[in-house]
Write a protein that holds these residues in place. Structure first.
Motif, PDB file in Angstrom:
ATOM      1  N   ASP A 197      33.605  28.363   8.784  1.00  0.00           N
ATOM      2  CA  ASP A 197      32.882  27.092   8.781  1.00  0.00           C
ATOM      3  C   ASP A 197      31.387  27.323   8.579  1.00  0.00           C
ATOM      4  OD1 ASP A 197      32.295  28.136  11.288  1.00  0.00           O
ATOM      5  OD2 ASP A 197      33.019  26.407  12.417  1.00  0.00           O
ATOM      6  N   THR A 202      23.602  23.591  10.870  1.00  0.00           N
ATOM      7  CA  THR A 202      24.602  24.228  11.733  1.00  0.00           C
ATOM      8  C   THR A 202      25.972  24.113  11.059  1.00  0.00           C
ATOM      9  OG1 THR A 202      25.268  22.251  12.990  1.00  0.00           O
ATOM     10  CG2 THR A 202      23.295  23.443  13.766  1.00  0.00           C
ATOM     11  N   THR A 203      26.990  24.643  11.733  1.00  0.00           N
ATOM     12  CA  THR A 203      28.364  24.530  11.226  1.00  0.00           C
ATOM     13  C   THR A 203      29.038  23.227  11.660  1.00  0.00           C
ATOM     14  OG1 THR A 203      29.355  25.614  13.164  1.00  0.00           O
ATOM     15  CG2 THR A 203      28.581  27.046  11.373  1.00  0.00           C
ATOM     16  N   LEU A 204      28.401  22.472  12.519  1.00  0.00           N
ATOM     17  CA  LEU A 204      29.057  21.330  13.162  1.00  0.00           C
ATOM     18  C   LEU A 204      29.534  20.238  12.206  1.00  0.00           C
ATOM     19  CD1 LEU A 204      26.904  20.897  16.416  1.00  0.00           C
ATOM     20  CD2 LEU A 204      28.768  22.479  15.926  1.00  0.00           C
ATOM     21  N   PRO A 221      37.531  24.037  12.553  1.00  0.00           N
ATOM     22  CA  PRO A 221      36.180  23.491  12.667  1.00  0.00           C
ATOM     23  C   PRO A 221      35.893  22.842  14.014  1.00  0.00           C
ATOM     24  CG  PRO A 221      37.546  22.046  11.337  1.00  0.00           C
ATOM     25  CD  PRO A 221      38.371  23.275  11.624  1.00  0.00           C
ATOM     26  N   PHE A 222      34.646  22.504  14.211  1.00  0.00           N
ATOM     27  CA  PHE A 222      34.141  21.919  15.459  1.00  0.00           C
ATOM     28  C   PHE A 222      34.995  20.731  15.910  1.00  0.00           C
ATOM     29  CE2 PHE A 222      30.981  18.919  17.454  1.00  0.00           C
ATOM     30  CZ  PHE A 222      30.841  19.617  18.644  1.00  0.00           C
ATOM     31  N   GLN A 269      29.647  27.123  16.969  1.00  0.00           N
ATOM     32  CA  GLN A 269      29.969  25.724  17.246  1.00  0.00           C
ATOM     33  C   GLN A 269      29.375  25.235  18.566  1.00  0.00           C
ATOM     34  OE1 GLN A 269      34.214  25.154  16.904  1.00  0.00           O
ATOM     35  NE2 GLN A 269      34.291  25.934  14.806  1.00  0.00           N
ATOM     36  N   SER A 270      28.780  26.149  19.338  1.00  0.00           N
ATOM     37  CA  SER A 270      28.182  25.772  20.628  1.00  0.00           C
ATOM     38  C   SER A 270      26.666  25.960  20.644  1.00  0.00           C
ATOM     39  CB  SER A 270      28.809  26.601  21.758  1.00  0.00           C
ATOM     40  OG  SER A 270      30.203  26.409  21.821  1.00  0.00           O
TER      41      SER A 270
END
Length: 253
Positions: free
Chosen positions: A34, A45-47, A75-76, A132-133
């Motif tokens: 991602d 970001t990847t979010l 994914p997120f 993701q965090s």
């Protein structure tokens, strides 16, 4: 490969041509990460990456890939519940054609890992820095103190016990990465975690020096040393297999 002590070369891929050339350069594992949200789509970001996008990119990679093991990121928020995680994994494998799915976290995802494993889904865990965090924890090396190091070690063992077949360790101290690798039976793939893991993974765009913005300190631009993309990819594989990356490349990079 892990059992015989051969280093595993892993690289991200997001489309058919890069997957083809990476696989033919000898990359063992292709990760449809991602991270495409940042390096392909231009997000911070990847979010924002959706499940539909992950399926789409996995399909493209698998059209070009004819020999490497393919892992697709969940994914997120796709693992917010057991039901959604199972649906996500099913789509990534049935529609995307992935060989394995990857999800981030420790104790929180153990039940999901166990159920996926029971259903015959190969699972890769992901500990350390969790992209993701980042809105909660930021980008930083984890496991530098004894308490957090012990927690990461216990989480790695718990993921293996739950049925995970592989583990990615991102941005943890090299000594801890070595300890975790030695403690587990499953292969551990490191990124920014030193040289003692079972293998290495990098983002394709970092390997080719075409990342938007600044590449992470642990990455290396292999295209600077080779006259083509294909040669740069092969150079990355050779460096991983001969233990020249990360040590030697970091010394000159």
């Amino acid at each position: 490969m892990h059992q015989s002590g051969e280093k595993i070369a892993c690289l991200t891929a997001y489309d058919a041509p890069t997957a083809f050339w990476a696989a033919h350069a000898g990359v063992d594992v292709l990760l449809v990460g991602d991270s495409l949200g940042m390096v392909v789509q231009g997000h911070a970001t990847t979010l924002p990456v959706s499940l539909d996008e992950m399926v789409y990119h996995t399909q493209m990679v698998q059209r070009g890939n004819d020999q490497a093991w393919c892992i697709a990121d969940m994914p997120f928020m796709s693992d917010a519940s057991l039901e959604s995680a199972l649906q996500c994994a099913a789509r990534l494998m049935k529609e995307g054609g992935a060989n394995m799915v990857k999800l981030e976290g420790g104790d929180r995802v153990l039940g999901i890992v166990q159920r996926l494993a029971e259903l015959g889904v190969p699972v890769c865990g992901h500990l350390g820095l969790l992209p993701q965090s980042v809105e909660k924890h930021g980008y930083k090396v984890l496991g530098k103190d004894d308490d957090s190091a012990n927690k990461l070690l216990k989480s790695a063992q718990a993921l293996q016990d739950a049925g995970a077949d592989m583990l990615v360790l991102e941005c943890v101290p090299s000594a801890l990465a070595q300890q975790i690798t030695n403690a587990l039976v499953i292969p551990v793939i490191g990124i920014g975690s030193g040289a003692a893991t079972s293998g290495q993974v990098l983002v394709l765009h970092d390997v080719l020096g075409i990342t938007l913005g600044k590449s992470p300190k642990f990455a290396h631009n292999f295209l600077q040393e080779h006259n083509s993309i294909q040669a740069a990819l092969a150079g990355y594989v050779t460096a991983v297999k001969t233990h020249a990356f990360p040590q030697a490349c970091h010394a000159v990079g």
